[in-house]
Design an enzyme around this catalytic site. Structure first.
Site, PDB file in Angstrom:
ATOM      1  N   GLU A 102       1.618   7.313  -1.472  1.00  0.00           N
ATOM      2  CA  GLU A 102       2.414   6.898  -2.625  1.00  0.00           C
ATOM      3  C   GLU A 102       3.896   7.022  -2.292  1.00  0.00           C
ATOM      4  OE1 GLU A 102       3.075   7.673  -7.400  1.00  0.00           O
ATOM      5  OE2 GLU A 102       1.468   8.708  -6.338  1.00  0.00           O
ATOM      6  N   ASP A 315      -9.358  22.177  -0.258  1.00  0.00           N
ATOM      7  CA  ASP A 315     -10.463  21.481  -0.925  1.00  0.00           C
ATOM      8  C   ASP A 315      -9.900  20.484  -1.935  1.00  0.00           C
ATOM      9  OD1 ASP A 315     -12.670  20.649  -2.370  1.00  0.00           O
ATOM     10  OD2 ASP A 315     -13.590  22.636  -2.447  1.00  0.00           O
ATOM     11  N   HIS A 405      11.214   3.042  -7.808  1.00  0.00           N
ATOM     12  CA  HIS A 405       9.965   2.507  -7.278  1.00  0.00           C
ATOM     13  C   HIS A 405      10.135   1.077  -6.764  1.00  0.00           C
ATOM     14  CE1 HIS A 405       8.209   6.056  -9.170  1.00  0.00           C
ATOM     15  NE2 HIS A 405       7.119   5.829  -8.460  1.00  0.00           N
TER      16      HIS A 405
END
Length: 411
Positions: A102, A315, A405
């Site tokens: 991202e 995890d 973005h």
């Protein structure tokens, strides 16, 4: 064809699977078995998987890490920071590896780090760290449940010994009891050293439960109607209000963070005033509450937790519960006081990550391969999570979120 016929047909097809339809030697961890699986993929799917099979992992070190091993997926790793962390274990300037796809996340966290650095750094402290498992026992009525709880409390020393005999590192710390209907949930709380300890505490808890089931009737005449090693009270790999609110029995590390953001740094680096920042924070807190988001104000620190988990071999199934936090912020004369309490950051550094070369390098980068490395890693993750949260909140507040973005988050 009705639903029953479709199900019957699916079962028939499944029963007709030949050996050629199954991954060969899925739990064998050696180069020959690995090559057989790679060849099987090529023959069955007409796919070479050249990129997946290009890695530096020794398959012989993967027992207990993965089955049906065929290769590795490479995730780009960027460095965020530097960030001044004032922790009990993490002390100094840190660069954090983010494994993510991202865009903007790494830059935004680094921008947040700049504001924190110019504000004197961020304080972090692990308030508590443990791992839990919560078996459930069913009886006939409340009276039997209460008798069972009394017997468990009286038998604690023996139960503790049954738990501890199966691990060199794990130690039972406490057992909490909860009566729900005609069932008793026992929350076993363990100290696990530098291991995350999820498999460890399951084995230890089940061994204690075996002793309970073998001895309860002879000692009390009570009969257990139903037993399960996990009744879903522990919050394993899911958000859990009990873990968010508990000061004594949450899973993972309970990490307190605190930073005083100077308004001069916010204005020069974020291009955001205290008034804009707090207006967005207040709106966000109200909306999050209305939407049912746990913990009140929450921005996007989950991105950091996921990225650092992937980079350091944690995890990934624990990302949801580890992102659980309670945020408190207020305007001050000097700027903004911000505190995030992360209730369940689950980390392990004496773990499978040590057998993975890239993940182990990232742990070395952070200085988390020694004693108390798991707690230190939890402090670092929490600190960088705050850096991203405040940066993202500021960009939304001053209406530059979309622009960032458009410029940095697109190819």
């Amino acid at each position: 064809m009705n639903i029953k016929q479709e199900i019957d047909e699916s079962i028939t097809k499944a029963n007709k699977l030949s050996a050629d339809d199954r991954v060969p030697k899925g739990n064998s961890h050696n180069p020959i078995s690995l090559q057989k699986r790679v060849d099987w993929v090529k023959d069955k799917f007409d796919l070479d998987m050249d990129a997946v099979t290009s890695h530096k992992i020794d398959p012989r070190r993967l027992r207990g890490v993965i089955e049906n091993f065929v290769g590795a997926v490479q995730i780009p790793v960027g460095l965020a920071g530097p960030l001044q962390i004032n922790g009990e274990l993490a002390e100094g300037l840190f660069m954090a590896p983010f494994a993510t796809v991202e865009g903007v996340i790494t830059l935004s966290a680094s921008r947040g780090a700049r504001v924190i650095n110019e504000s004197g750094g961020i304080r972090v402290k692990v308030m508590q760290r443990q791992m839990t498992r919560a078996p459930v026992f069913q009886f006939n009525n409340l009276e039997e449940c209460e008798a069972f709880v009394r017997w468990i409390r009286a038998s604690y020393d023996t139960i503790e010994a049954e738990c501890n005999k199966l691990s060199r590192h794990g130690r039972l710390d406490a057992i909490e009891d909860y009566i729900i209907g005609n069932t008793v949930h026992l929350k076993f709380c363990f100290l696990t050293g530098d291991a995350a300890g999820q498999n460890m505490v399951t084995i230890m808890t089940d061994n204690a439960a075996i002793w309970i089931r073998d001895n309860i009737e002879a000692q009390t005449s009570l009969k257990i109607r139903f037993y399960s090693v996990e009744g879903n009270l522990a919050g394993d790999k899911k958000f859990n209000y009990m873990n968010l609110n508990s000061n004594t029995s949450s899973r993972g590390a309970r990490v307190f963070t605190e930073v005083f953001l100077k308004k001069e740094a916010m204005e020069s680096i974020f291009d955001c005033t205290v008034e804009q920042f707090m207006a967005e924070a207040n709106q966000g807190a109200v909306a999050n509450t209305f939407a049912g988001t746990p913990g009140g104000l929450s921005v996007n620190s989950t991105n950091v937790i996921a990225a650092m988990y992937a980079a350091t071999g944690q995890d990934l199934g624990c990302v949801v519960e580890s992102a659980s936090q309670q945020v408190f912020c207020e305007a001050t004369e000097e700027g903004v006081y911000w505190s995030s309490l992360y209730s369940s950051i689950i980390t392990g550094t004496k773990s499978n990550a040590q057998r993975l070369p890239t993940q182990n390098e990232c742990l070395e980068l952070l200085g988390c391969t020694g004693d108390k490395g798991a707690e230190k890693l939890a402090e670092i993750i929490a600190a960088f999570s705050v850096a991203l949260d405040i940066s993202t909140l500021a960009s939304v507040a001053n209406d530059t979120f979309s622009k960032a973005h458009r410029i940095c988050g697109r190819g």
